[in-house]
Scaffold this motif. Structure first.
Motif, PDB file in Angstrom:
ATOM      1  N   THR A  80       0.861  -1.181   0.000  1.00  0.00           N
ATOM      2  CA  THR A  80       0.000   0.000   0.000  1.00  0.00           C
ATOM      3  C   THR A  80       0.897   1.231   0.000  1.00  0.00           C
ATOM      4  O   THR A  80       1.872   1.300   0.751  1.00  0.00           O
ATOM      5  CB  THR A  80      -0.913   0.021   1.246  1.00  0.00           C
ATOM      6  OG1 THR A  80      -1.685  -1.183   1.256  1.00  0.00           O
ATOM      7  CG2 THR A  80      -1.846   1.215   1.228  1.00  0.00           C
ATOM      8  N   TYR A  81       0.559   2.185  -0.864  1.00  0.00           N
ATOM      9  CA  TYR A  81       1.389   3.391  -0.946  1.00  0.00           C
ATOM     10  C   TYR A  81       0.543   4.542  -1.490  1.00  0.00           C
ATOM     11  O   TYR A  81      -0.635   4.359  -1.846  1.00  0.00           O
ATOM     12  CB  TYR A  81       2.621   3.142  -1.838  1.00  0.00           C
ATOM     13  CG  TYR A  81       2.313   2.664  -3.235  1.00  0.00           C
ATOM     14  CD1 TYR A  81       2.135   3.570  -4.278  1.00  0.00           C
ATOM     15  CD2 TYR A  81       2.208   1.303  -3.510  1.00  0.00           C
ATOM     16  CE1 TYR A  81       1.855   3.133  -5.565  1.00  0.00           C
ATOM     17  CE2 TYR A  81       1.931   0.859  -4.794  1.00  0.00           C
ATOM     18  CZ  TYR A  81       1.741   1.778  -5.816  1.00  0.00           C
ATOM     19  OH  TYR A  81       1.461   1.353  -7.095  1.00  0.00           O
ATOM     20  N   ARG A  82       1.170   5.701  -1.580  1.00  0.00           N
ATOM     21  CA  ARG A  82       0.458   6.902  -2.043  1.00  0.00           C
ATOM     22  C   ARG A  82       0.828   7.229  -3.492  1.00  0.00           C
ATOM     23  O   ARG A  82       1.938   6.938  -3.912  1.00  0.00           O
ATOM     24  CB  ARG A  82       0.820   8.090  -1.149  1.00  0.00           C
ATOM     25  CG  ARG A  82       0.334   7.981   0.280  1.00  0.00           C
ATOM     26  CD  ARG A  82       1.039   8.973   1.180  1.00  0.00           C
ATOM     27  NE  ARG A  82       2.472   8.673   1.280  1.00  0.00           N
ATOM     28  CZ  ARG A  82       3.348   9.416   1.961  1.00  0.00           C
ATOM     29  NH1 ARG A  82       2.929  10.523   2.566  1.00  0.00           N
ATOM     30  NH2 ARG A  82       4.613   9.075   2.007  1.00  0.00           N
ATOM     31  N   ILE A  83      -0.138   7.830  -4.200  1.00  0.00           N
ATOM     32  CA  ILE A  83       0.128   8.358  -5.536  1.00  0.00           C
ATOM     33  C   ILE A  83      -0.353   9.809  -5.586  1.00  0.00           C
ATOM     34  O   ILE A  83      -1.122  10.243  -4.725  1.00  0.00           O
ATOM     35  CB  ILE A  83      -0.574   7.540  -6.650  1.00  0.00           C
ATOM     36  CG1 ILE A  83      -2.097   7.647  -6.512  1.00  0.00           C
ATOM     37  CG2 ILE A  83      -0.111   6.087  -6.640  1.00  0.00           C
ATOM     38  CD1 ILE A  83      -2.859   7.044  -7.677  1.00  0.00           C
ATOM     39  N   ARG A  84       0.122  10.526  -6.603  1.00  0.00           N
ATOM     40  CA  ARG A  84      -0.374  11.879  -6.874  1.00  0.00           C
ATOM     41  C   ARG A  84      -1.038  11.866  -8.249  1.00  0.00           C
ATOM     42  O   ARG A  84      -0.409  11.524  -9.252  1.00  0.00           O
ATOM     43  CB  ARG A  84       0.768  12.892  -6.847  1.00  0.00           C
ATOM     44  CG  ARG A  84       1.270  13.184  -5.449  1.00  0.00           C
ATOM     45  CD  ARG A  84       2.183  14.381  -5.425  1.00  0.00           C
ATOM     46  NE  ARG A  84       3.290  14.259  -6.368  1.00  0.00           N
ATOM     47  CZ  ARG A  84       4.372  15.020  -6.338  1.00  0.00           C
ATOM     48  NH1 ARG A  84       4.485  15.965  -5.394  1.00  0.00           N
ATOM     49  NH2 ARG A  84       5.326  14.875  -7.223  1.00  0.00           N
ATOM     50  N   THR A  85      -2.306  12.214  -8.279  1.00  0.00           N
ATOM     51  CA  THR A  85      -3.053  12.167  -9.537  1.00  0.00           C
ATOM     52  C   THR A  85      -2.682  13.341 -10.437  1.00  0.00           C
ATOM     53  O   THR A  85      -1.954  14.267 -10.021  1.00  0.00           O
ATOM     54  CB  THR A  85      -4.566  12.177  -9.266  1.00  0.00           C
ATOM     55  OG1 THR A  85      -4.933  13.478  -8.785  1.00  0.00           O
ATOM     56  CG2 THR A  85      -4.953  11.110  -8.264  1.00  0.00           C
ATOM     57  N   ARG A  86      -3.224  13.319 -11.629  1.00  0.00           N
ATOM     58  CA  ARG A  86      -2.949  14.395 -12.590  1.00  0.00           C
ATOM     59  C   ARG A  86      -3.375  15.755 -12.050  1.00  0.00           C
ATOM     60  O   ARG A  86      -2.719  16.762 -12.309  1.00  0.00           O
ATOM     61  CB  ARG A  86      -3.690  14.086 -13.892  1.00  0.00           C
ATOM     62  CG  ARG A  86      -3.411  15.068 -15.019  1.00  0.00           C
ATOM     63  CD  ARG A  86      -4.134  14.629 -16.271  1.00  0.00           C
ATOM     64  NE  ARG A  86      -3.702  15.370 -17.438  1.00  0.00           N
ATOM     65  CZ  ARG A  86      -4.121  15.126 -18.675  1.00  0.00           C
ATOM     66  NH1 ARG A  86      -4.998  14.134 -18.890  1.00  0.00           N
ATOM     67  NH2 ARG A  86      -3.689  15.832 -19.692  1.00  0.00           N
ATOM     68  N   GLY A  87      -4.438  15.779 -11.274  1.00  0.00           N
ATOM     69  CA  GLY A  87      -4.902  17.047 -10.702  1.00  0.00           C
ATOM     70  C   GLY A  87      -4.213  17.403  -9.400  1.00  0.00           C
ATOM     71  O   GLY A  87      -4.576  18.386  -8.751  1.00  0.00           O
ATOM     72  N   GLY A  88      -3.229  16.612  -8.971  1.00  0.00           N
ATOM     73  CA  GLY A  88      -2.482  16.919  -7.753  1.00  0.00           C
ATOM     74  C   GLY A  88      -3.082  16.341  -6.490  1.00  0.00           C
ATOM     75  O   GLY A  88      -2.553  16.541  -5.390  1.00  0.00           O
TER      76      GLY A  88
END
Length: 779
Positions: free
Chosen positions: A347-355
């Motif tokens: 499990t981890y974090r991502i940053r989407t295109r909109g931030g």
């Protein structure tokens, strides 16, 4: 079909053996002739009486019995009864010239299969032949069916699969051990249960349709469905259903073979669901830095904000989508899994295109060539932001609980947890009512601003209210539309949904909403978690409040004791010392009668003061508890007591957890009590002219020994009368004029301080025996 039809078509007929019992030989021969004419391959066995008929039945196989009614010896009805006793299902036709309603009724009652009057024409023989044929066909069909049932029973019992037989109402007729084991039943526990007992509600309609088709004669029908075990566990079973029919094609019984395939089906269903719904994003990537994607499918844009084409073309590297703080950890985890050829998940974090930041869960594995070369990494990634936020909410609830645990009152706890309901669970209509024992009501202790604006100051809630019902039952009550619930205090309220969660014996938490059906299962779980934590904090606050009250009471008691000991120690002891000093001066200058009595009285007063101070200062507590040897402490105490001619016998090697100093004092008081009372008895005997101790003292023997779970101290002195045993531990009680009466009271207090029980009874030699029990055995 007539016999002629059978012969014309060349159909071989199975022989029919008929036993004809009739005392008229000519008529019997006529019947045999007609039966042979009407029935193919018939064999008629003739007998003249019932007894011979029974003997013939026992010796030979017969398909049908035809009997006259009026015969010498037993008549036809009696013959029928005898046949039914041994051959309950064998066809029996009463063919008699004594036709009457009473005979017919009696025959039917006795179990006759058919009843026919002889008549005078040849037509009756054709009717008889037809009746015999029908009876035999039915009999043979029933026997064949019974054989089939026996074969089915053997099949059911020996089948390695679970087998259940059903009746027309879809109830279990029987089930083999395998079936019962799969479904968690023992000892024919399935028999008589409807199909609904083993099928969850959402599957029942479909299963009913399967059984309906089966009942219509369709066989070999396979289905896979969920089933419910006796304990309520859901399992998945594969079923093969069949019917057994008779010669006419009518369904005789239905049965099902089945086996549990839970793991197989769940894995299959998971795979199908994955392929069909594509939760999140399914991918295939080269095992290189940046995770260049070869294939992307599913909810890629919903998850990352980027179209799948952007990732597949390399325009956007998935590695750039992973949050910078997690990239190294994700890469290392994947590489360790690839090296060990094991699946990975993380499990981890991502940053989407909109931030926007999201939490994702990924599971994948390496794809290798036949030679073992890593070709790619494939797997799927799904959004778990909601789960992570829930986890963080739970952690925040626990943090609020830690703060509430540190609160110094129940009201403060209620305030903290009510705020937590608003801030963490977004439940603005929340309040806590605490139970008030004096009022026997649930009294409002904390509520949110929104509650104050909506209903004003909440009222106290007593018997008859919904909150009280939940409190008394100790169960959460959920109302999805308050206006439809009986017992609502205010039917005009704009609140529609409510959860009432008991807080143990402390009170209730009420969480409401202006929307109908506002709380789902997850909401309820979180609110119940908050309530459970609130309960723990309230109980701690209650204990601490009670402890503070006890401490204040103890402080007041100690202050009273300090004042008392000050008076005894200073205000009484000083005048006493002055009196003793003046007495010594007077006795030194002159001899005055009665001064010895004055000295004795002053000494007694001094003893009383010392014992009273001991009671006041020592109290009922102990300190410095250690495992001590009873015998060693008893012998040390013996050396501290003026024992005259008395003797001590120590018969124990037991150790007990005790305060050595207080235990020594206990033994000293018991020894002193035994010596003083024995001395008093000896003095009384001497005063009466009886023989006493040689030195005027006591020659009592005192024994310290073991008891189950404790020890005893007994003497062989005069003992304590049964009527006085209940009073000997009272402060000031004594049967000796010289004793203060506080010695045994101190013994009782020392025992109580250790948590021991003490009782007085008669010793083995008639003296006093003190028994101490509930002591912990030392090592």
């Amino acid at each position: 079909m007539s016999s002629g039809d059978a012969r014309d078509e060349g159909v071989p007929a199975e022989p029919i053996r008929v036993l004809h019992v009739d005392d008229d030989a000519a008529f019997a021969e006529l019947v045999a002739t007609h039966l042979d004419r009407e029935l193919p391959a018939v064999e008629v066995l003739g007998e003249r009486c019932a007894d011979d008929g029974l003997a013939r039945l026992r010796d030979e196989d017969v398909d049908c019995v035809v009997s006259d009614y009026d015969m010498p010896g037993a008549d036809g009805i009696e013959f029928l009864a005898a046949v039914r006793e041994e051959y309950p299902d064998l066809p029996f036709v009463l063919f008699t010239g004594q036709g009457s309603e009473s005979v017919a009724s009696e025959a039917i009652s006795a179990g006759v299969m058919d009843y026919l009057e002889k008549g005078t024409g040849s037509d009756q023989y054709a009717v008889l032949a037809n009746r015999v044929r029908n009876a035999v066909e039915h009999y043979r069909s029933e026997r064949a069916l019974e054989r089939s049932r026996r074969r089915l029973s053997l099949f059911i019992e020996q089948s390695p699969l679970g087998v259940i037989e059903w009746n027309g109402d879809y109830e279990v007729v029987r089930a083999n051990d395998t079936a019962q084991g799969i479904l968690g039943y023992d000892d024919d526990g399935l028999a008589g249960r409807p199909v609904e007992a083993i099928v969850p509600e959402h599957e029942r309609e479909e299963i009913r349709a399967v059984l309906d088709r089966l009942h219509e004669g369709r066989t070999d029908y396979r289905n896979v469905n969920e089933n419910v075990t006796k304990d309520g566990e859901l399992i998945i079973c594969e079923w093969h259903n069949r019917v057994v029919t008779d010669d006419a094609g009518e369904v005789v019984t239905m049965f099902s073979q089945f086996q549990e395939v839970t793991e197989r089906e769940r894995h299959k269903r998971q795979l199908e669901t994955l392929i069909k719904n594509l939760p999140g994003m399914v991918y295939r990537a080269r095992n290189e830095a940046g995770w260049p994607m070869e294939f992307v499918s599913g909810e890629c844009e919903d998850l990352t904000g980027y179209p799948a084409a952007d990732l597949e073309s390399g325009e956007v590297a998935y590695g750039d989508v992973v949050h910078p703080d997690d990239r190294e950890r994700v890469w290392d985890t994947v590489q360790e899994a690839v090296a060990s050829d094991e699946p990975f998940e993380l499990t981890y974090r991502i940053r989407t295109r909109g931030g926007r930041r999201k939490w994702v869960w990924e599971r994948g594995r390496a794809v290798r060539s036949r030679g073992g070369e890593v070709l790619a990494v494939e797997g799927f990634i799904s959004d778990v932001t909601a789960q992570q936020e829930r986890r963080r909410t739970v952690e925040a609830l626990h943090e609020a609980t830690r703060r509430s645990i540190a609160a110094d009152s129940r009201e403060a706890v209620a305030d903290i947890m009510t705020d937590a309901a608003v801030d963490l669970l977004d439940c603005p209509h929340t309040g806590v009512h605490l139970y008030d024992e004096d009022r026997d009501e649930l009294v409002p202790a904390a509520w949110t601003v929104v509650v104050d604006e909506t209903v004003g100051d909440p009222p106290a809630l007593g018997p008859g209210s919904l909150a009280w019902e939940a409190f008394e039952a100790g169960e959460t009550r959920q109302y999805n539309d308050l206006r439809a619930v009986d017992g609502v205090a205010n039917r005009d309220t704009n609140l529609r949904s409510e959860l009432i969660v008991p807080l143990g014996s402390q009170g209730v938490m009420l969480v409401s909403s202006t929307d109908r059906e506002a709380f789902d299962r997850d909401d309820r779980k979180l609110i119940e978690l908050l309530a459970a934590n609130t309960t723990a904090a309230l109980e701690k606050a209650s204990r601490e409040r009670m402890l503070r009250r006890r401490e204040r009471a103890l402080k007041r008691e100690n202050e009273r004791l300090d004042r008392f000991t000050g008076v005894v120690s200073h205000d009484l002891r000083n005048p006493l010392n002055v009196a003793k000093g003046r007495l010594d001066d007077v006795r030194a200058e002159r001899s005055i009668d009665g001064l010895d009595e004055v000295a004795a009285a002053l000494s007694r007063m001094e003893d009383l003061i010392e014992d009273m101070l001991t009671l006041a200062r020592e109290g009922r507590t102990v300190s410095d508890v250690e495992h001590v040897a009873l015998g060693e402490v008893a012998e040390a105490a013996w050396r501290n007591v003026a024992t005259d001619a008395a003797a001590l016998a120590v018969e124990t090697d037991r150790t007990v957890p005790a305060d050595r100093s207080r235990l020594t004092q206990l033994f000293e008081n018991l020894f002193r009590n035994a010596v003083e009372h024995s001395s008093t008895d000896a003095d009384d005997e001497a005063a009466d002219g009886r023989e006493g101790a040689a030195d005027g003292g006591s020659d009592v023997e005192i024994t310290v020994g073991d008891l189950p779970g404790g020890f005893y101290v007994e003497d062989d002195g005069p003992g304590i009368h049964e009527s006085e045993r209940a009073d000997v531990f009272d402060a000031g009680y004594s049967t000796s004029g010289d004793a203060t009466g506080f010695g045994l009271s101190i013994v009782r207090d020392i025992a109580a301080a250790h948590g021991w029980d003490v009782a007085v009874t008669e010793g083995t030699a008639g003296g006093a025996r003190f028994e101490f029990t509930d002591t912990e055995e030392g090592e």
